[in-house]
Design an enzyme around this catalytic site. Structure first.
Site, PDB file in Angstrom:
ATOM      1  N   SER A 143       0.851  -1.200   0.000  1.00 50.58           N
ATOM      2  CA  SER A 143       0.000   0.000   0.000  1.00 50.58           C
ATOM      3  C   SER A 143       0.878   1.239   0.000  1.00 50.58           C
ATOM      4  O   SER A 143       1.976   1.225   0.572  1.00 50.58           O
ATOM      5  CB  SER A 143      -0.898   0.018   1.243  1.00 50.58           C
ATOM      6  OG  SER A 143      -1.579   1.257   1.363  1.00 50.58           O
ATOM      7  N   TYR A 157      -1.953  -0.689  10.110  1.00 52.34           N
ATOM      8  CA  TYR A 157      -2.097  -1.166   8.728  1.00 52.34           C
ATOM      9  C   TYR A 157      -0.889  -0.743   7.902  1.00 52.34           C
ATOM     10  O   TYR A 157      -0.302  -1.559   7.164  1.00 52.34           O
ATOM     11  CB  TYR A 157      -3.379  -0.603   8.122  1.00 52.34           C
ATOM     12  CG  TYR A 157      -3.561  -0.911   6.656  1.00 52.34           C
ATOM     13  CD1 TYR A 157      -4.037  -2.140   6.239  1.00 52.34           C
ATOM     14  CD2 TYR A 157      -3.264   0.044   5.679  1.00 52.34           C
ATOM     15  CE1 TYR A 157      -4.208  -2.431   4.891  1.00 52.34           C
ATOM     16  CE2 TYR A 157      -3.429  -0.225   4.333  1.00 52.34           C
ATOM     17  CZ  TYR A 157      -3.907  -1.466   3.947  1.00 52.34           C
ATOM     18  OH  TYR A 157      -4.069  -1.743   2.612  1.00 52.34           O
TER      19      TYR A 157
END
Length: 248
Positions: A143, A157
């Site tokens: 990401s 995350y």
């Protein structure tokens, strides 16, 4: 030789788009899901209706025994795996680090990091020339958050995806002489359901003005990058961390 692809978290979003594109390019596709069998079955049905070859296979990637069973089912149905997309992942509710429980952190890293390790381990055992395989390719889904840190929202995350970046580089170098390429795609703000699962269904659109291209990305745009990294066109590409972020 038939190209056999396993996509974890393949029922929705980026995973589903990748499954559909891969099938259109001749891959036999195993669509993994954890709980949403209806979504995975719909992807498989769409592929088969188009003349492709696909199966749905249930497994929680955070559970080693389920991962092993999943790979065995793919072996039995399609034969030796040639491609893996480590796409399954979770977010949680928006929180600061000083508000995060150990249970939240353990869930995040068990699924996002350990799950990717175990899936890659099983893939290497099938693809590597060291084990009698004929090579293959792995694409991990990281990401843009790995670079940005996601302060005040999802530092856990972002950290899990930072681990995926390091894992990608290390594994790629480890198996480079064994016929396996390992790369990662780092999506930016993509219009998928993962934002809703974190309690912020409009997050991608609200942050779109911060993207130099002034828009969110689509799952199909990420799928295109993944399929390039899996393809022979990327035959000299390994250890790459490919940003698909609209410049963010």
């Amino acid at each position: 030789m038939d190209q056999v692809l396993l996509i974890t978290g393949g029922g929705r979003g980026i995973g589903a788009a990748t499954a559909l594109l891969a099938a259109s390019r001749g891959y036999a596709v195993a669509v993994n899901y954890a709980t949403n069998s209806l979504a995975a079955d719909e992807v498989v049905r769409t592929i088969r209706d188009g003349g492709g070859n696909a199966m749905a296979v249930q497994a929680d990637v955070g559970d080693e025994a389920q991962v092993i069973a999943m790979f065995q089912k793919v072996d039995a149905r399609f034969g030796r795996l040639t491609a893996l997309v480590n796409n399954a992942g979770v977010v949680d509710q928006m929180a600061r680090v000083d508000e995060m429980s150990v249970a939240r952190l353990e869930r995040m890293f068990r699924i996002n990091v350990i799950g990717s390790f175990v899936c890659a381990r099983e893939a290497v055992r099938r693809m590597s020339t060291r084990y009698g395989g004929s090579g293959g390719a792995i694409v991990n889904i990281s990401s843009g958050a790995a670079r940005l840190g996601s302060p005040g929202q999802y530092v856990d995350y972002a950290a899990s995806k930072g681990a995926i970046d390091t894992f990608t580089i290390g594994l790629a170098k480890e198996v480079a002489e064994e016929g396996i390429r390992v790369n990662a795609v780092r999506p930016g703000l993509i219009d998928t359901e993962i934002h809703a699962s974190g309690g912020l269904p409009d997050r991608a659109f609200e942050l779109a003005p911060t993207v130099p291209m002034k828009r969110t990305g689509t799952a199909e745009e990420i799928a295109g990058a993944i399929l390039w990294l899996l393809s022979p066109e990327a035959s000299y590409t390994t250890t790459a961390l490919l940003d698909v972020t609209g410049g963010r």
